[in-house]
Design a protein around this motif. Structure first.
Motif, mmCIF file in Angstrom:
data_model
loop_
_atom_site.group_PDB
_atom_site.id
_atom_site.type_symbol
_atom_site.label_atom_id
_atom_site.label_comp_id
_atom_site.label_asym_id
_atom_site.label_seq_id
_atom_site.Cartn_x
_atom_site.Cartn_y
_atom_site.Cartn_z
ATOM 1 N N ILE A 21 3.422 13.628 -0.081
ATOM 2 C CA ILE A 21 3.338 12.166 -0.035
ATOM 3 C C ILE A 21 3.800 11.653 1.326
ATOM 4 N N ALA A 22 4.850 12.258 1.872
ATOM 5 C CA ALA A 22 5.346 11.859 3.188
ATOM 6 C C ALA A 22 4.283 12.061 4.257
ATOM 7 N N GLU A 23 3.507 13.146 4.145
ATOM 8 C CA GLU A 23 2.449 13.414 5.115
ATOM 9 C C GLU A 23 1.350 12.357 5.027
ATOM 10 N N ARG A 52 10.495 9.145 -1.013
ATOM 11 C CA ARG A 52 11.252 9.008 -2.265
ATOM 12 C C ARG A 52 11.650 7.552 -2.498
ATOM 13 N N GLN A 53 12.081 6.895 -1.434
ATOM 14 C CA GLN A 53 12.517 5.503 -1.552
ATOM 15 C C GLN A 53 11.353 4.591 -1.936
ATOM 16 N N ALA A 86 8.845 1.298 -6.031
ATOM 17 C CA ALA A 86 7.642 0.970 -6.800
ATOM 18 C C ALA A 86 7.882 1.154 -8.290
ATOM 19 N N ARG A 87 8.574 2.227 -8.647
ATOM 20 C CA ARG A 87 8.844 2.517 -10.054
ATOM 21 C C ARG A 87 9.655 1.396 -10.700
ATOM 22 N N PRO A 89 0.805 -1.230 0.000
ATOM 23 C CA PRO A 89 0.000 0.000 0.000
ATOM 24 C C PRO A 89 0.836 1.277 0.000
ATOM 25 N N PRO A 90 1.891 1.405 0.822
ATOM 26 C CA PRO A 90 2.689 2.641 0.762
ATOM 27 C C PRO A 90 3.369 2.847 -0.585
ATOM 28 N N GLU A 91 3.873 1.763 -1.192
ATOM 29 C CA GLU A 91 4.515 1.882 -2.504
ATOM 30 C C GLU A 91 3.500 2.337 -3.551
ATOM 31 N N ARG A 92 2.323 1.788 -3.496
ATOM 32 C CA ARG A 92 1.290 2.129 -4.477
ATOM 33 C C ARG A 92 0.906 3.599 -4.362
#
Length: 296
Positions: A146-148, A158-159, A164-165, A127-130
């Protein structure tokens, strides 16, 4: 998707005004990409509207980014609970089909990220990667936002996006997207062969290693496991076609790509998306769960 309008305006809602109508597709779009469900995305969109209508949007410098961030945060909560539901889902899970052609009731931001193949790739992400991938690579949000959403550091966001990319890029290499003209040709030939019960014709269209996936969700008769092999898939299709003969098979745009809609007695029986490579069908995905077809 309903009528595309939120509840009647009042003071604060007037401040949001036209901004909501212009950004609503992005709100729905981020929710659908994250959840793969039209119904869940509609619920998230309504939640975002209520949140926005109750906020003082005059202090928001970038309404689109704010709305997309709120949608992502709500979708992230749903996505984490959805993982549990998917584990108990009966049979294979496929994304809920989203009509994206000119006759669709809602014009979302359409690109390959709403196609069934890409949604299935993203389903393999955490879920976090998506969330990080969709928000940054599709919607262009900065990593601070995104961090929030994910409650991580900016380097952590960023990681997640980078990881995910890489995973998405690797998966996409194995399923290149066929040009529109090639899809039209293959689907037209397939439809003719299917309607005629032409086993040999279907075998010629299917890759020897083709896979056939049906999503009935326990609500409709469907194979509980994917079926592999072009000849085996063709045999199953001919048998199913002889048992259940549709009144018509329409070519429509689903998730930004040409697909097939099977109808009988005035209702949609299935929505089928195909993966096509070098003129052959490598994956055939059929959604027959009625809960996923009520909006089609």
């Amino acid at each position: 998707m309903g009528d595309g309008h939120a509840p009647g305006p009042s003071g604060r809602e007037d401040v949001l005004g036209a901004d909501w109508e212009s950004h609503r597709p992005a709100v729905f779009g981020v929710a659908y990409r994250l959840l793969g469900s039209v119904a869940d995305a509609e619920d998230v969109t309504q939640d975002v509207w209520l949140r926005a209508a109750g906020a003082d949007m005059r202090d928001v410098g970038d309404p689109r980014a704010w709305l997309v961030t709120v949608a992502a945060r709500r979708s992230y909560d749903v996505l984490k609970s959805a993982r549990f539901r998917r584990e108990t889902y009966v049979g294979p899970w496929l994304p809920e089909p989203l009509l994206t052609g000119p006759d669709a009731s809602e014009q979302v931001l359409v690109d390959e990220s709403v196609g069934s193949a890409m949604l299935l790739i993203m389903e393999e992400l955490s879920p976090p990667e998506r969330v990080a991938f969709v928000l940054h690579d599709v919607f262009g949000l900065e990593f601070g936002r995104i961090a929030e959403v994910l409650d991580v550091s900016v380097p952590g966001a960023r990681q997640l996006a980078s990881r995910a990319r890489r995973r998405v890029a690797k998966a996409r290499q194995s399923m290149p997207q066929a040009p529109k003209a090639e899809r039209e040709r293959v689907l037209a030939v397939f439809r003719a062969a299917y309607e005629a019960g032409d086993l040999a014709g279907l075998v010629r269209l299917l890759h020897p290693d083709a896979v056939y996936v049906t999503d009935g969700g326990g609500k409709a008769a469907a194979a509980r496991k994917p079926i592999h092999g072009g000849e085996r898939v063709a045999e199953v299709m001919v048998r199913v076609g002889s048992q259940w003969r549709p009144d018509c098979i329409d070519l429509v745009e689903v998730g930004g790509e040409l697909a097939l809609v099977f109808r009988r007695e005035g209702r949609v029986y299935s929505v089928d998306t195909l993966q096509i490579t070098d003129g052959l069908i490598t994956a055939y995905r059929r959604v027959i769960n009625p809960d996923k077809l009520s909006h089609v």
